[in-house]
Design an enzyme around this catalytic site. Structure first.
Site, short mmCIF file in Angstrom:
data_model
loop_
_atom_site.label_atom_id
_atom_site.label_comp_id
_atom_site.label_asym_id
_atom_site.label_seq_id
_atom_site.Cartn_x
_atom_site.Cartn_y
_atom_site.Cartn_z
CG HIS A 1 0.21 -4.21 -9.23
ND1 HIS A 1 -0.56 -5.26 -7.75
CD2 HIS A 1 0.39 -2.81 -8.84
CE1 HIS A 1 -1.19 -3.51 -7.39
NE2 HIS A 1 -0.22 -2.64 -7.74
CG HIS B 1 2.15 0.16 -7.66
ND1 HIS B 1 1.16 0.58 -8.13
CD2 HIS B 1 3.07 1.11 -8.95
CE1 HIS B 1 0.98 2.37 -8.94
NE2 HIS B 1 2.04 1.92 -9.19
CG ASP C 1 0.87 -0.73 -1.63
OD1 ASP C 1 1.75 -1.04 -3.32
OD2 ASP C 1 0.16 -0.65 -1.62
CG HIS C 2 0.41 -4.98 -4.16
ND1 HIS C 2 -0.74 -5.34 -4.08
CD2 HIS C 2 0.04 -3.32 -4.10
CE1 HIS C 2 -1.81 -4.43 -3.78
NE2 HIS C 2 -1.07 -3.24 -4.02
CG HIS D 1 -3.17 -0.06 -10.96
ND1 HIS D 1 -4.44 0.20 -10.32
CD2 HIS D 1 -2.06 -0.23 -10.28
CE1 HIS D 1 -3.58 0.89 -9.03
NE2 HIS D 1 -2.12 -0.16 -8.82
CG ASP E 1 -3.26 -1.83 -5.86
OD1 ASP E 1 -4.18 -2.46 -4.90
OD2 ASP E 1 -2.94 -0.90 -5.50
CG HIS F 1 -4.68 -2.98 -1.24
ND1 HIS F 1 -5.17 -1.26 -1.65
CD2 HIS F 1 -3.57 -1.89 -1.51
CE1 HIS F 1 -4.45 -0.82 -2.85
NE2 HIS F 1 -3.72 -1.84 -2.28
#
Length: 307
Positions: free
Chosen positions: A63, A65, A67-68, A141, A204, A262
């Site tokens: 996805h 976000h 941090d990914h 999510h 997530d 994570h």
């Protein structure tokens, strides 16, 4: 020699800490290297872990976000700078195509490598090669998120003793494997089932059916455990799992090796994550991931093994 292992490049959620980089995971699977969720700093972590841009054959983003995916610009440019000799395929949620395009072309650089974009629109198989099938499953999510599952085809292992008893050797073994029968001898008489290995990557998400589908029967389950069980309300609110939830899913699905990762920056001591996963019923091999760790895929199940 073929290698099947997970190289952990980062384990932090949302923001990196002094000891944990943003997410990043490379799954080595024989000749393939699948890079999952490259967060900020992934390119440097690759250097520290001894991972080359040449090792990457696929990139899978769960996805969009930060941090990914904030490591995508550096990784993509490194692939081109190092003139990787093979095409690289990128899988990501189709709803985030505009984010991927922005990250891919965040700065000027010379494209020299074929980067094939294959956005995911829904559940199902997204890649099929001789070595494995790669599928995606929707998760729960605040933004659209998918988990990934790699499954190796089942095969058969030849049994030398039974072959010798029936006088089958040399080229006749290959012929029997191809045709399924050699005279009066069938393939089933001189071989045993060899279940294909399974690895899943679950980032997530709240607890949902998709998590359970991805985890079922895994040899290696890499799964987020952002929060401890006492913060389950926060986990639900922000669309994440707790350590206990991850452990319960792994136990219910019969996972053989559970990798928790994570982690929220609120936790410095990670030992409680293992304790809570165990308390939830998981009895298999358990790793609380650390940056730069290498986690081997468990040895193959033998015919008749449970799970």
């Amino acid at each position: 020699m073929s290698v099947r292992e997970l190289v952990v490049l980062g384990t932090a959620s949302q923001v990196p800490t002094r000891h944990r980089n943003h997410n990043g995971y490379l799954l080595r699977w024989d000749g393939e290297g699948i890079l999952f969720d490259p967060g900020e700093g992934t390119q440097r972590q690759m250097s520290r872990a001894g991972v080359s841009a040449h090792d990457i054959t696929r990139i899978c983003v769960t996805h969009f976000h930060g941090d990914h995916c904030l490591g995508l610009p550096g990784v993509i440019q490194r692939i081109n700078l190092d003139a990787v000799p093979h095409p690289v395929t990128a899988h990501y949620p189709a709803s985030g195509r505009h984010f991927f395009e922005r990250l891919r072309y965040a700065t000027a650089y010379r494209e020299s490598v074929a980067l094939r974009e294959e956005p995911i629109a829904g559940d199902g198989v997204i890649a099929r090669v001789p070595a494995f099938t790669l599928s995606a499953t929707r998760l729960s999510h605040p933004v659209e998120s998918f988990g990934y599952r790699l499954r190796e085809p089942d095969s058969r292992r030849m049994l030398p003793g039974r072959l010798a008893e029936r006088g089958i050797a040399g080229p006749d073994v290959g012929r029997l494997q191809r045709e399924g029968r050699l005279g009066a001898v069938t393939l089933e008489e001189v071989s045993e089932e060899r279940p294909g290995q399974v690895a899943a990557f679950v980032m997530d998400t709240r607890l949902c059916d998709g998590v359970r589908e991805l985890a079922a029967g895994c040899d290696l389950l890499v799964i987020e455990a952002t929060f401890l069980d006492e913060d389950v309300a926060l986990a639900e609110e922000h669309g994440h799992l707790t350590a206990g939830q991850a452990g319960a899913v792994a136990a219910e699905g019969g996972a053989r090796h559970l990798v928790l990762t994570h982690f929220s920056r609120r936790y410095r001591d990670l030992e409680p994550f293992a304790r809570q996963a165990r308390a939830a019923g998981f009895t298999g091999e358990l790793t609380v991931a650390e940056d730069l760790a290498r986690v081997p895929v468990p040895p193959r199940r033998r015919s008749g093994d449970g799970g």
